[in-house]
Write a protein that holds these residues in place. Structure first.
Motif, PDB file in Angstrom:
ATOM      1  N   ALA A  22       0.830  -1.205   0.000  1.00  0.00           N
ATOM      2  CA  ALA A  22       0.000   0.000   0.000  1.00  0.00           C
ATOM      3  C   ALA A  22       0.862   1.250   0.000  1.00  0.00           C
ATOM      4  N   ALA A  23       1.958   1.228   0.763  1.00  0.00           N
ATOM      5  CA  ALA A  23       2.844   2.393   0.822  1.00  0.00           C
ATOM      6  C   ALA A  23       3.473   2.659  -0.527  1.00  0.00           C
ATOM      7  N   VAL A  24       3.927   1.615  -1.205  1.00  0.00           N
ATOM      8  CA  VAL A  24       4.584   1.789  -2.487  1.00  0.00           C
ATOM      9  C   VAL A  24       3.592   2.203  -3.563  1.00  0.00           C
ATOM     10  N   ARG A  25       2.403   1.605  -3.548  1.00  0.00           N
ATOM     11  CA  ARG A  25       1.412   1.933  -4.577  1.00  0.00           C
ATOM     12  C   ARG A  25       0.918   3.361  -4.453  1.00  0.00           C
ATOM     13  N   ALA A  26       1.115   3.986  -3.307  1.00  0.00           N
ATOM     14  CA  ALA A  26       0.673   5.369  -3.138  1.00  0.00           C
ATOM     15  C   ALA A  26       1.778   6.359  -3.489  1.00  0.00           C
ATOM     16  N   SER A  27       2.950   5.865  -3.903  1.00  0.00           N
ATOM     17  CA  SER A  27       4.086   6.752  -4.127  1.00  0.00           C
ATOM     18  C   SER A  27       4.275   7.028  -5.607  1.00  0.00           C
ATOM     19  N   ILE A  39       5.325  15.360 -12.215  1.00  0.00           N
ATOM     20  CA  ILE A  39       5.032  14.069 -12.841  1.00  0.00           C
ATOM     21  C   ILE A  39       4.553  13.117 -11.763  1.00  0.00           C
ATOM     22  N   VAL A  40       3.502  12.369 -12.088  1.00  0.00           N
ATOM     23  CA  VAL A  40       2.914  11.414 -11.148  1.00  0.00           C
ATOM     24  C   VAL A  40       2.892  10.038 -11.800  1.00  0.00           C
ATOM     25  N   PHE A  41       3.330   9.025 -11.042  1.00  0.00           N
ATOM     26  CA  PHE A  41       3.207   7.637 -11.482  1.00  0.00           C
ATOM     27  C   PHE A  41       1.967   7.026 -10.857  1.00  0.00           C
ATOM     28  N   ASP A  42       1.354   6.090 -11.574  1.00  0.00           N
ATOM     29  CA  ASP A  42       0.185   5.417 -11.013  1.00  0.00           C
ATOM     30  C   ASP A  42       0.629   4.307 -10.057  1.00  0.00           C
ATOM     31  N   ALA A  43      -0.336   3.551  -9.560  1.00  0.00           N
ATOM     32  CA  ALA A  43      -0.038   2.532  -8.557  1.00  0.00           C
ATOM     33  C   ALA A  43       0.865   1.430  -9.085  1.00  0.00           C
ATOM     34  N   ASP A  44       0.948   1.283 -10.413  1.00  0.00           N
ATOM     35  CA  ASP A  44       1.805   0.265 -11.008  1.00  0.00           C
ATOM     36  C   ASP A  44       3.146   0.835 -11.461  1.00  0.00           C
ATOM     37  N   GLY A  45       3.405   2.094 -11.120  1.00  0.00           N
ATOM     38  CA  GLY A  45       4.681   2.695 -11.477  1.00  0.00           C
ATOM     39  C   GLY A  45       4.763   3.213 -12.895  1.00  0.00           C
ATOM     40  N   ARG A  46       3.643   3.415 -13.545  1.00  0.00           N
ATOM     41  CA  ARG A  46       3.632   3.936 -14.910  1.00  0.00           C
ATOM     42  C   ARG A  46       3.243   5.414 -14.911  1.00  0.00           C
ATOM     43  N   PRO A  47       3.731   6.181 -15.891  1.00  0.00           N
ATOM     44  CA  PRO A  47       3.389   7.605 -15.939  1.00  0.00           C
ATOM     45  C   PRO A  47       1.885   7.806 -16.019  1.00  0.00           C
ATOM     46  N   ASP A  48       1.370   8.666 -15.135  1.00  0.00           N
ATOM     47  CA  ASP A  48      -0.076   8.839 -15.029  1.00  0.00           C
ATOM     48  C   ASP A  48      -0.508  10.292 -15.247  1.00  0.00           C
ATOM     49  N   ALA A  49       0.356  11.240 -14.940  1.00  0.00           N
ATOM     50  CA  ALA A  49      -0.005  12.647 -15.102  1.00  0.00           C
ATOM     51  C   ALA A  49       1.249  13.492 -15.272  1.00  0.00           C
ATOM     52  N   GLU A  71      13.918  16.416 -14.907  1.00  0.00           N
ATOM     53  CA  GLU A  71      14.138  16.542 -13.460  1.00  0.00           C
ATOM     54  C   GLU A  71      12.931  16.031 -12.687  1.00  0.00           C
ATOM     55  N   ALA A  72      11.732  16.375 -13.140  1.00  0.00           N
ATOM     56  CA  ALA A  72      10.515  15.923 -12.457  1.00  0.00           C
ATOM     57  C   ALA A  72      10.396  14.404 -12.539  1.00  0.00           C
ATOM     58  N   TRP A  73      10.746  13.836 -13.680  1.00  0.00           N
ATOM     59  CA  TRP A  73      10.713  12.380 -13.829  1.00  0.00           C
ATOM     60  C   TRP A  73      11.666  11.716 -12.839  1.00  0.00           C
ATOM     61  N   SER A  74      12.888  12.226 -12.774  1.00  0.00           N
ATOM     62  CA  SER A  74      13.878  11.653 -11.856  1.00  0.00           C
ATOM     63  C   SER A  74      13.411  11.748 -10.410  1.00  0.00           C
ATOM     64  N   ALA A  75      12.798  12.878 -10.057  1.00  0.00           N
ATOM     65  CA  ALA A  75      12.310  13.059  -8.688  1.00  0.00           C
ATOM     66  C   ALA A  75      11.193  12.063  -8.376  1.00  0.00           C
ATOM     67  N   ASP A  79      11.271   9.136  -5.601  1.00  0.00           N
ATOM     68  CA  ASP A  79      10.207   9.059  -4.605  1.00  0.00           C
ATOM     69  C   ASP A  79       9.695   7.631  -4.490  1.00  0.00           C
ATOM     70  N   ARG A  80       9.513   6.989  -5.622  1.00  0.00           N
ATOM     71  CA  ARG A  80       9.016   5.604  -5.605  1.00  0.00           C
ATOM     72  C   ARG A  80      10.065   4.651  -5.042  1.00  0.00           C
ATOM     73  N   LEU A  81      11.317   4.838  -5.431  1.00  0.00           N
ATOM     74  CA  LEU A  81      12.379   3.986  -4.896  1.00  0.00           C
ATOM     75  C   LEU A  81      12.520   4.170  -3.386  1.00  0.00           C
ATOM     76  N   GLY A  82      12.364   5.414  -2.929  1.00  0.00           N
ATOM     77  CA  GLY A  82      12.432   5.669  -1.494  1.00  0.00           C
ATOM     78  C   GLY A  82      11.319   4.961  -0.744  1.00  0.00           C
ATOM     79  N   ALA A  83      10.135   4.934  -1.353  1.00  0.00           N
ATOM     80  CA  ALA A  83       9.017   4.238  -0.716  1.00  0.00           C
ATOM     81  C   ALA A  83       9.297   2.747  -0.634  1.00  0.00           C
ATOM     82  N   TRP A  84       9.895   2.184  -1.684  1.00  0.00           N
ATOM     83  CA  TRP A  84      10.257   0.771  -1.657  1.00  0.00           C
ATOM     84  C   TRP A  84      11.236   0.503  -0.522  1.00  0.00           C
ATOM     85  N   ALA A  85      12.263   1.364  -0.426  1.00  0.00           N
ATOM     86  CA  ALA A  85      13.285   1.141   0.603  1.00  0.00           C
ATOM     87  C   ALA A  85      12.681   1.215   2.000  1.00  0.00           C
TER      88      ALA A  85
END
Length: 210
Positions: A22-27, A39-49, A71-75, A79-85
């Motif tokens: 749940a934590a990762v899917r929200a990141s 830039i926002v990724f969806d719950a599956d880690g794909r570009p969403d917005a 830069e926004a993509w990298s951030a 963010d998602r990798l940090g949530a995984w960690a």
């Protein structure tokens, strides 16, 4: 360890895993340093917005838009990798069963399932080939109008090119939608060998639409 203890342990493990997922899917959200592109990724880690601030031209200009998007993509990736960690760093590790119990359970599982090496010709061990080319190699995509081309390699947005004349007059919503479409197409390619559009082809298409 009794059967009830084992069931409680499995339940605790399942609840912990559910919290992690749940934590990762929200990141997956990031902005450039100037704060003009999000830039926002969806719950599956794909570009969403992809969202641009209305005054982005005054902040970074047309010439700086591609760098801001990258830069926004990298951030967002960080963010998602940090949530995984964070999610996988379990602060309350579950106490393991005694070694003899673990060994017995593993033997029983092998006997019940009769596990063995996968037969030749199966898809076992080929998970990487099912991943998007954008994650395991290089892929490119464009928006339907052909005015934006995105290149993604190993999960990194390596290049973004667009029709600068169009970008000078289009509003931020239209530009955001076009960038998102290019990212989605690049990210959605099934494999490197089966890519529907090469980097060179996508770039050439943009040149024809410029």
């Amino acid at each position: 360890m009794t059967l009830l203890d084992e069931l409680n342990r499995l339940r605790a493990d399942a609840l912990a895993l559910a919290r992690q997922v749940a934590a990762v899917r929200a990141s997956g959200r990031g902005m450039d340093r100037a704060g003009v592109v999000e830039i926002v990724f969806d719950a599956d880690g794909r570009p969403d917005a992809v969202r641009l601030r209305p005054d982005w031209r005054g902040a970074v200009g047309v010439g700086g838009l591609a760098a801001a998007v990258r830069e926004a993509w990298s951030a967002a990736v960080l963010d998602r990798l940090g949530a995984w960690a964070t999610a996988t760093a379990d602060p309350d590790p579950v106490v393991e069963a005694p070694a003899d119990d673990v060994a017995a359970r593993r033997r029983a599982a092998r006997e019940d399932t009769n596990d063995g090496p996968p037969p030749a010709g199966t898809n076992a061990g080929t998970a990487e080939s099912a991943l998007p080319a954008a994650l395991v190699g290089a892929a490119a995509g464009r928006d339907p109008s052909g005015r934006v081309v995105a290149e993604i390699s190993g999960g990194e947005l390596t290049a973004l090119r667009f029709d600068e004349g169009w970008a000078r007059v289009a509003d931020e919503v239209e530009i955001g939608a076009a960038v998102l479409a290019a990212l989605v197409e690049a990210f959605g390619v099934g494999s490197v060998d089966g890519a529907t559009r090469s980097v060179a082809d996508a770039t050439a298409d943009t040149g024809r639409h410029a």
